[in-house]
Design a protein around this motif. Structure first.
Motif, short mmCIF file in Angstrom:
data_model
loop_
_atom_site.label_atom_id
_atom_site.label_comp_id
_atom_site.label_asym_id
_atom_site.label_seq_id
_atom_site.Cartn_x
_atom_site.Cartn_y
_atom_site.Cartn_z
N THR A 44 46.79 38.57 34.37
CA THR A 44 46.54 37.35 33.61
C THR A 44 47.59 36.29 33.88
OG1 THR A 44 45.60 38.76 31.87
CG2 THR A 44 46.01 36.47 31.32
N LEU A 62 47.08 34.74 37.36
CA LEU A 62 45.92 33.84 37.33
C LEU A 62 46.28 32.52 36.66
CD1 LEU A 62 42.84 33.57 37.90
CD2 LEU A 62 42.49 34.32 35.54
N ASN A 101 46.41 28.60 38.41
CA ASN A 101 45.62 27.48 37.90
C ASN A 101 46.46 26.34 37.35
OD1 ASN A 101 42.46 27.99 37.72
ND2 ASN A 101 43.47 29.95 37.46
N ILE A 139 36.33 30.92 42.87
CA ILE A 139 36.41 32.15 42.08
C ILE A 139 37.53 32.05 41.05
CG2 ILE A 139 36.95 34.62 42.20
CD1 ILE A 139 35.62 34.66 44.96
N VAL A 140 38.67 31.54 41.49
CA VAL A 140 39.81 31.40 40.57
C VAL A 140 39.47 30.47 39.42
CG1 VAL A 140 42.16 30.53 40.35
CG2 VAL A 140 41.55 31.95 42.30
N ILE A 173 37.02 32.24 36.98
CA ILE A 173 37.69 33.22 36.10
C ILE A 173 38.52 32.48 35.07
CG2 ILE A 173 39.38 35.08 36.02
CD1 ILE A 173 38.54 35.85 38.85
N ASN A 174 39.20 31.44 35.50
CA ASN A 174 40.03 30.67 34.57
C ASN A 174 39.18 30.06 33.46
OD1 ASN A 174 42.61 29.26 33.84
ND2 ASN A 174 41.34 27.48 34.24
N MET A 183 36.34 31.20 32.30
CA MET A 183 35.92 32.29 31.41
C MET A 183 37.06 32.71 30.48
SD MET A 183 33.74 34.64 34.08
CE MET A 183 33.60 35.96 32.88
N PHE A 184 38.25 32.83 31.05
CA PHE A 184 39.41 33.22 30.24
C PHE A 184 39.70 32.17 29.18
CE2 PHE A 184 42.00 36.63 32.66
CZ PHE A 184 40.83 37.30 32.98
N TYR A 235 44.78 31.50 25.47
CA TYR A 235 44.92 31.32 26.91
C TYR A 235 45.27 29.86 27.24
CZ TYR A 235 43.94 31.71 31.91
OH TYR A 235 44.06 31.71 33.28
#
Length: 452
Positions: free
Chosen positions: A379, A382, A386, A405-406, A409-410, A412-413, A420
């Motif tokens: 985490t 990532l 970002n 992709i990064v 995911i970012n 979504m997190f 976050y």
């Protein structure tokens, strides 16, 4: 009396370059939100570091490496070495020299001679630090009895002036983060001090100092650690909040400056005219020297423990040379380079401290350490990609698939993981990883490894 000296020495070890410049800059940027921001800073700059010192005493381990290897032998070696290099010759030690020069020497030198002056100052500053660090047996006494009282006296002069005669009223926050999330922004800013990282290192020094005083019982060692940390923590919290107030009340008079070093330099000039920079320069130089000596001592001891072919003295000299070279790239560059690294390893260190205290609750299962640490690490990496590495780079054009992709995911997190967005997104994944590790450990109890 011995515990008091150790507590004062612990404060001196922590209160170095970053501990002077970051709180005062936090005050400038947070403005009238400085109180909330300061308490966030105190958690990562005081409470967590001191818990780290106590955790070392609680763990019963003799070095930081043994604690980090609870998540795996190779991982522990890599992480512990990274930690020592970060708080040592790559970032923290060079920063002590850069800050000392920025505040104590630069105001008296013409701009055309900055490079030469920094080089000469680096030789003198790191040479003195190295000579003192080469006598490790006298370390606690040198720092606790002599250097710290000098440092505290200089710092108090400036702080008391700012408290009794503030430069102006506090203004609204300068940045959006301090406007929306002052507490969490202050919490993240505390990473820059590197104190929680250093706590696993300084904890060993404190424990050794207590043992050298004749205490051998583990319970009494723990009590000694607690007393020493309370002494150090009380002084640290007072200085951090006072420096933040100084920064918050300076904006109306000085404007928003580039870094905390400049804020301190301009503030001392405001209160004490031409003598201000001289007093401040002495204050900062002594403060930075004590921290540098402690870091040299700790890092050299660590390297001796894993690669004893070189002596303590040779490692101390090597780290001094490397630090002096890196110090010459400048303060702003050092801070910029350190942010991504600290944002990754700081959360992992915090989780190690928490797991150390909870060790007996989950029976010391290695799987719990592995789950919590690796989820935290993923985490954090990532988040750094970002917030620090991805913006302003050509990654979107050169590797669009990876960037996509990064970012996915970012997104979504940011949507599903609490805190976050505020920069503490690693907390929930750490808990989930620890729980999953415990489940795995219980399901495979016969094959599971237990960390003693």
């Amino acid at each position: 009396m011995r515990i008091f000296v150790i507590g004062i020495a612990l404060f001196a070890l922590y209160f170095g370059a970053g501990n002077l410049i970051f709180p005062v800059m936090l005050g400038q940027l947070s403005g009238d939100h400085f109180t909330l921001a300061s308490w966030g800073f105190v958690i990562t700059g005081v409470i967590l570091p001191l818990l780290g010192v106590i955790a070392v005493g609680f763990s019963g381990e003799k070095d930081c490496l043994k604690i980090t290897q609870r998540a795996g032998t190779i991982f522990g070696l890599i992480f512990a070495t990274t930690l020592y290099l970060t708080i040592g010759p790559l970032f923290a030690m060079p920063r002590t020299g850069s800050v000392s020069f920025e505040i104590g020497i630069k105001p008296f030198v013409n701009e055309e001679y900055y490079t030469l002056a920094l080089a000469i100052f680096s030789v003198l500053f790191y040479g003195i630090c190295c000579l003192l660090a080469l006598k490790p047996h006298n370390f606690i006494d040198i720092v606790g009895k002599f250097l710290t009282p000098i440092k505290i006296s200089f710092i108090l002069i400036l702080i008391l002036a700012a408290l009794f005669f503030p430069m102006g009223e506090t203004l609204p926050p300068v940045t959006k983060n301090y406007q929306d999330f002052p507490f969490f922004t202050g919490f993240s800013e505390g990473y820059l001090t590197m104190d929680t990282l250093a706590s696993l290192v300084f904890g060993i020094i404190v424990v050794q100092g207590i043992i050298q005083s004749g205490v051998e019982d583990k319970r009494k060692i723990m009590l000694g650690c607690l007393k020493a940390t309370l002494i150090a923590g009380s002084i640290l919290a007072f200085f951090y909040i006072s420096l933040a107030y100084m920064g918050a009340t300076s904006v109306s008079q000085l404007g928003v400056l580039e870094n905390g070093g400049q804020v301190l330099a301009h503030t001392s000039t405001y209160y004490f005219s031409s003598w201000g920079n001289l007093v401040l320069g002495l204050m900062v130089t002594v403060a930075c020297m004590t921290t540098n000596i402690g870091l040299t001592h700790a890092c050299a001891n660590y390297l001796v423990s894993i690669y004893p072919k070189l002596s303590y003295q040779k490692y101390a000299i090597l780290f001094t040379i490397i630090s002096a070279l890196f110090a010459n790239i400048g303060l702003n560059a050092l801070i910029s380079f350190s942010i991504p690294v600290l944002s990754i390893i700081y959360p992992v260190t915090i989780v190690f401290i928490i797991l150390t205290f909870a060790h007996n609750l989950f029976k010391g299962y290695k799987a719990v350490y592995v789950g919590a640490i690796y989820f935290t690490l993923f985490t954090s990496i990532l988040s750094v990609i970002n917030t620090t590495l991805l913006p302003g780079t050509a990654l979107h054009e050169e590797m669009p698939t990876i960037a996509y992709i990064v970012n996915l995911i970012n997104a979504m997190f940011s949507k599903y993981i609490p805190l976050y967005v505020q920069g503490i997104g690693w907390l929930i994944p750490a808990i989930i990883g620890g729980i999953l590790g415990y489940i795995v450990a219980k399901c495979f109890a016969k094959q599971n490894t237990v960390c003693n």
